[in-house]
Design an enzyme around this catalytic site. Structure first.
Site, PDB file in Angstrom:
ATOM      1  N   LYS A  64      42.290  -9.386-138.425  1.00  8.78           N
ATOM      2  CA  LYS A  64      41.756  -7.897-138.351  1.00  8.78           C
ATOM      3  C   LYS A  64      42.792  -7.258-139.036  1.00  8.78           C
ATOM      4  CE  LYS A  64      39.632  -4.864-135.333  1.00  8.78           C
ATOM      5  NZ  LYS A  64      39.344  -4.520-133.963  1.00  8.78           N
ATOM      6  N   SER A 121      34.391  -3.251-133.514  1.00 14.27           N
ATOM      7  CA  SER A 121      35.097  -3.113-134.625  1.00 14.27           C
ATOM      8  C   SER A 121      35.783  -4.267-135.446  1.00 14.27           C
ATOM      9  CB  SER A 121      36.104  -2.207-134.461  1.00 14.27           C
ATOM     10  OG  SER A 121      37.090  -2.831-133.704  1.00 14.27           O
ATOM     11  N   SER A 162      35.390  -4.666-128.974  1.00 13.89           N
ATOM     12  CA  SER A 162      35.373  -4.866-130.458  1.00 13.89           C
ATOM     13  C   SER A 162      35.558  -6.618-130.835  1.00 13.89           C
ATOM     14  CB  SER A 162      36.489  -4.316-130.917  1.00 13.89           C
ATOM     15  OG  SER A 162      36.006  -2.933-131.134  1.00 13.89           O
TER      16      SER A 162
HETATM   17  N1  GLN Z   1      33.077   0.642-130.005  1.00 15.44           N
HETATM   18  C1  GLN Z   1      34.364   0.869-129.118  1.00 15.44           C
HETATM   19  C2  GLN Z   1      34.603   2.222-129.633  1.00 15.44           C
HETATM   20  O1  GLN Z   1      34.487   2.626-130.550  1.00 15.44           O
HETATM   21  C3  GLN Z   1      35.308  -0.081-128.844  1.00 15.44           C
HETATM   22  C4  GLN Z   1      36.213  -0.302-129.840  1.00 15.44           C
HETATM   23  C5  GLN Z   1      37.042  -1.422-129.878  1.00 15.44           C
HETATM   24  O2  GLN Z   1      36.967  -2.264-128.989  1.00 15.44           O
HETATM   25  N2  GLN Z   1      38.037  -1.183-130.570  1.00 15.44           N
HETATM   26  O3  GLN Z   1      35.807   2.588-129.335  1.00 15.44           O
END
Ligand code: GLN
Length: 444
Positions: free
Chosen positions: A71, A146, A170
């Site tokens: 990532k 994400s 994410s």
């Molecule tokens: N979707 C969640 C957010 O937008 C989690 C994001 C993540 O786990 N990095 O914060």
């Protein structure tokens, strides 16, 4: 299975060079279709040749010759680590995150850096400054986020395994939508050193792979105490898979998805003579309201270093809408006059949820829910901010209460031309990461 491939490479039946060349070739040919890889490691094949020599000499590590994707918020020396943001567009990393160091020590090879939601803020892959990632399993739908590229890369067979980060879901969210396995370890089980984090008290780095067995292998390499991360610690558990008691946590989710997960639990329990029971908890519905004040505040604080002087550009001038929303929101709620109203309150709620789950894990060995409460939306479909945030209602709980959780493929729902993967989420008590991974293999 990675174990078999490792054996083939070790026995000289498959050269590391060939394995890596195959992935690079596939990425070069198919990446346009999916927009998964943002930056390719041009040296990967040369690195593989060196590993082949080590294998011949009998000196190679336990992941020798495997190729992995990372990532774009995890530092890999010499790679572009841009968090899928214009803010860090040309930022070339000068060091390896601890997880990268550990994987390289075992002779795994970095294939490149993958797409994601900008600075890990999002649940759909749509906030990347470099275009959305396509879901290889259901091309008209979002891949989730994400860690969208990390999950899509497994589904597209671009690598042997990948790394993602999980603040509120994410890793598990895109794993669920792309039909692969994704694990969020216990908080502190894996070093966060070298991760450009979204929220330091919630983030964990974790593996994505085709199977839980593969994820388990990668976890065994990346876990452990690290002198560069004060919150890191050794998790050692040896709980057995005997007479398990499973709790099906009732929360608001699509009926069809819930049914599929229940059926799976029923079948596995029957086969293993385990028991299961539905239950509910009073505070789980405040997960999202607890998560966002913490995430906003810590994100705002973490992004102050992106003022354009040391790295990249000033974040407020270059970032996308969702990132800006969190910076402005985070700044507002961390003002002195609001002390105690939002962040402190959220930390109190975190304690409450932690207690609630600690008690539940005394009654149940494993708690199960769907990973995501609904089907992924289609590209171009407008959804509200609330609906976007609600993708994570079932996943944020593990981050808030710090225990490990994994998403594994459960079934599919056919809609028009898409067969959409459905993931189920398995959760275990803090520190029971290995137990969780073993349970997941039984469910697969
Ligand atoms: N979707 C969640 C957010 O937008 C989690 C994001 C993540 O786990 N990095 O914060």
């Amino acid at each position: 299975m990675l174990a078999q491939k490792i054996q083939l490479i070790k026995n000289g039946k498959l050269k590391a060079e060939e394995n890596i060349k195959n992935f690079i070739h596939k990425i070069r040919n198919e990446n346009k279709k999916y927009n998964i890889v943002l930056h390719l490691n041009e040296q990967a094949v040369d690195e593989a040749k060196i590993i082949d020599k080590k294998i011949k000499q009998g000196k190679a590590g336990k992941l020798a010759g495997l190729g992995f994707l990372v990532k774009s918020n995890i530092n890999v020396k010499g790679m572009i680590c841009n968090c899928a943001s214009k803010t860090l567009e040309n930022y070339k990393s000068g060091f390896n995150a601890t997880v990268i160091k550990k994987l390289k020590n075992e002779d795994a090879i970095v294939l490149g850096m993958v797409n994601m939601d900008e600075f890990a803020c999002g649940s759909s892959g749509e906030t990347s400054a470099f275009g959305v990632t396509k879901n290889p399993r259901a091309p008209s739908r979002i891949p989730g986020g994400s860690s969208s590229g990390s999950a899509a890369a497994i589904a597209a067979e671009f690598c042997d395994f990948s790394l993602g980060s999980d603040t509120g879901g994410s890793i598990r969210n895109p794993a669920s939508h792309c039909g692969v396995v994704g694990m969020k370890p216990s908080y502190g089980a894996v070093s966060r050193y070298g991760l450009i984090d979204l929220s330091m008290s919630l983030d964990q780095i974790g593996p994505l792979a085709k199977s839980s067995k593969d994820a388990s292998l990668i976890f065994s390499v990346i876990k452990g105490k690290d002198e560069y991360d004060a919150m890191s610690q050794e998790v050692k558990d040896n709980k057995e898979l005997k007479n398990l008691k499973i709790g099906l946590l009732s929360l608001e989710a699509d009926k069809e998805i819930t049914k599929l997960v229940e059926n799976k639990v029923k079948a596995v329990c029957q086969k293993n003579k385990w028991t299961y029971k539905s239950f509910s908890l009073p505070y789980t519905d405040i997960g999202i309201q607890t998560y966002y004040p913490i995430a906003y505040t810590e994100f705002y604080s973490g992004t102050r270093k992106f003022d354009g002087r040391k790295y990249g550009f000033a974040i407020e001038e270059t970032c996308g809408k969702e990132v800006l929303r969190r910076i402005i929101g985070g700044e507002e709620i961390s003002k002195a006059e609001f002390t105690g109203r939002y962040y402190q309150k959220a930390l109190q709620a975190k304690k409450l949820l932690q207690q609630e789950f600690a008690e539940s894990f005394e009654k149940f060995d494993l708690i199960i829910t769907p990973t995501i409460p609904r089907l992924p939306h289609k590209f171009g479909e407008k959804i509200s901010i609330e609906d976007m945030y609600n993708y994570d209602v079932l996943t944020v709980l593990a981050n808030i209460a710090e225990f490990p959780a994994i998403s594994i493929p459960c079934n599919e729902i056919i809609e028009k031309n898409d067969s959409i993967p459905i993931g189920m989420q398995l959760m275990a008590a803090y520190g029971h990461d290995n137990f969780l991974l073993n349970c997941a293999q039984e469910f697969e």
